[in-house]
Design a protein around this motif. Structure first.
Motif, PDB file in Angstrom:
ATOM      1  N   SER A 279       0.820  -1.211   0.000  1.00 21.23           N
ATOM      2  CA  SER A 279       0.000   0.000   0.000  1.00 21.23           C
ATOM      3  C   SER A 279       0.855   1.263   0.000  1.00 21.23           C
ATOM      4  CB  SER A 279      -0.917   0.002   1.228  1.00 21.23           C
ATOM      5  OG  SER A 279      -1.520   1.265   1.397  1.00 21.23           O
ATOM      6  N   GLU A 280       0.781   2.027  -1.065  1.00 16.14           N
ATOM      7  CA  GLU A 280       1.494   3.296  -1.119  1.00 16.14           C
ATOM      8  C   GLU A 280       0.968   4.255  -0.050  1.00 16.14           C
ATOM      9  OE1 GLU A 280       4.220   5.900  -1.649  1.00 16.14           O
ATOM     10  OE2 GLU A 280       4.271   4.065  -2.837  1.00 16.14           O
ATOM     11  N   GLN A 281      -0.314   4.177   0.255  1.00 12.22           N
ATOM     12  CA  GLN A 281      -0.894   5.040   1.291  1.00 12.22           C
ATOM     13  C   GLN A 281      -0.257   4.746   2.656  1.00 12.22           C
ATOM     14  OE1 GLN A 281      -5.120   4.521   1.819  1.00 12.22           O
ATOM     15  NE2 GLN A 281      -5.271   6.232   3.234  1.00 12.22           N
ATOM     16  N   MET A 282      -0.098   3.475   2.990  1.00 10.97           N
ATOM     17  CA  MET A 282       0.538   3.122   4.264  1.00 10.97           C
ATOM     18  C   MET A 282       1.998   3.557   4.282  1.00 10.97           C
ATOM     19  SD  MET A 282      -1.346   1.691   6.571  1.00 10.97           S
ATOM     20  CE  MET A 282      -2.730   2.741   6.227  1.00 10.97           C
ATOM     21  N   LEU A 283       2.689   3.361   3.167  1.00  9.95           N
ATOM     22  CA  LEU A 283       4.095   3.772   3.105  1.00  9.95           C
ATOM     23  C   LEU A 283       4.239   5.279   3.229  1.00  9.95           C
ATOM     24  CD1 LEU A 283       5.371   1.355   0.319  1.00  9.95           C
ATOM     25  CD2 LEU A 283       5.773   1.187   2.793  1.00  9.95           C
ATOM     26  N   GLN A 284       3.290   6.039   2.697  1.00  7.57           N
ATOM     27  CA  GLN A 284       3.345   7.491   2.850  1.00  7.57           C
ATOM     28  C   GLN A 284       3.142   7.885   4.312  1.00  7.57           C
ATOM     29  OE1 GLN A 284       4.358   9.754   0.464  1.00  7.57           O
ATOM     30  NE2 GLN A 284       4.501  10.984   2.336  1.00  7.57           N
ATOM     31  N   LEU A 285       2.247   7.193   5.003  1.00  9.40           N
ATOM     32  CA  LEU A 285       2.070   7.461   6.436  1.00  9.40           C
ATOM     33  C   LEU A 285       3.362   7.192   7.195  1.00  9.40           C
ATOM     34  CD1 LEU A 285      -1.482   5.934   7.029  1.00  9.40           C
ATOM     35  CD2 LEU A 285      -0.866   8.360   7.030  1.00  9.40           C
ATOM     36  N   LEU A 286       4.062   6.136   6.809  1.00  2.88           N
ATOM     37  CA  LEU A 286       5.350   5.825   7.431  1.00  2.88           C
ATOM     38  C   LEU A 286       6.358   6.945   7.132  1.00  2.88           C
ATOM     39  CD1 LEU A 286       7.024   2.386   7.568  1.00  2.88           C
ATOM     40  CD2 LEU A 286       8.370   4.384   7.026  1.00  2.88           C
ATOM     41  N   ARG A 287       6.449   7.348   5.875  1.00  2.00           N
ATOM     42  CA  ARG A 287       7.369   8.441   5.501  1.00  2.00           C
ATOM     43  C   ARG A 287       7.070   9.709   6.293  1.00  2.00           C
ATOM     44  NH1 ARG A 287       5.850   6.697   0.385  1.00  2.00           N
ATOM     45  NH2 ARG A 287       7.448   5.418  -0.595  1.00  2.00           N
ATOM     46  N   ASP A 288       5.783  10.017   6.462  1.00  2.00           N
ATOM     47  CA  ASP A 288       5.378  11.223   7.184  1.00  2.00           C
ATOM     48  C   ASP A 288       5.826  11.209   8.638  1.00  2.00           C
ATOM     49  OD1 ASP A 288       4.163  12.071   4.847  1.00  2.00           O
ATOM     50  OD2 ASP A 288       2.118  11.583   5.512  1.00  2.00           O
TER      51      ASP A 288
END
Length: 155
Positions: A33-42
């Motif tokens: 999930s790119e959405q989950m990975l973006q949350l991690l990056r954030d």
């Protein structure tokens, strides 16, 4: 050492693992999930975290490059468990460790997937053994989960 956090989501396990690994260790935080990975990056992970988008069954991770893999609450999600574990065997070093924590099919609760999507401990243990893992620990974990720790045979 290199640890693969497969199905890392927003980093629930990634962050403490990265701290424990220290500057000389690497955590590969992988998710579909790119959405989950973006949350991690954030959340600004440490420098020793490599964020990796993966497709189910395929990972852009070098063969025999990972010392250990952690799968938290994703075993029941795999559409083809055998293919996923063949891929995990590819990336794990000989003697590499695997920890799987997942939902037990117990009475439904407010958290976790529906009972019919969960996999029981005996089934998971049998599958992992069949796919070439040596089970070191398999036991209920808390009231709604089970835990398996396994390893690959050394070459």
């Amino acid at each position: 050492s290199t640890l693969l956090d497969l199905g890392c989501g927003n980093g629930f396990f990634t962050f403490p693992a990265a701290a424990a690994m220290g500057a000389d260790g690497m955590v590969i935080a992988a998710d579909t999930s790119e959405q989950m990975l973006q949350l991690l990056r954030d959340r600004n992970p440490r420098d020793n975290v490599q964020i990796l988008k993966v497709a189910e069954v395929e990972m852009d991770v070098d063969t025999r490059s990972v010392d250990g893999a952690v799968l938290i609450n994703i075993y029941h999600e795999f559409s083809n468990r055998k293919a996923n574990f063949v891929e995990l065997k590819r990336v794990l070093k000989p003697g590499g460790k695997l920890m799987v924590l997942d939902w037990a099919p117990v009475a439904e609760s407010l958290s976790g997937p529906p009972v019919e999507h969960r996999v029981d401990l005996g089934t998971a243990t049998g599958e992992l053994e069949h796919w070439g893992f040596t089970i070191e620990t398999n036991e209920p974990f808390a009231s709604e989960s089970w835990l398996i720790i396994a390893s690959l045979a050394k070459a």
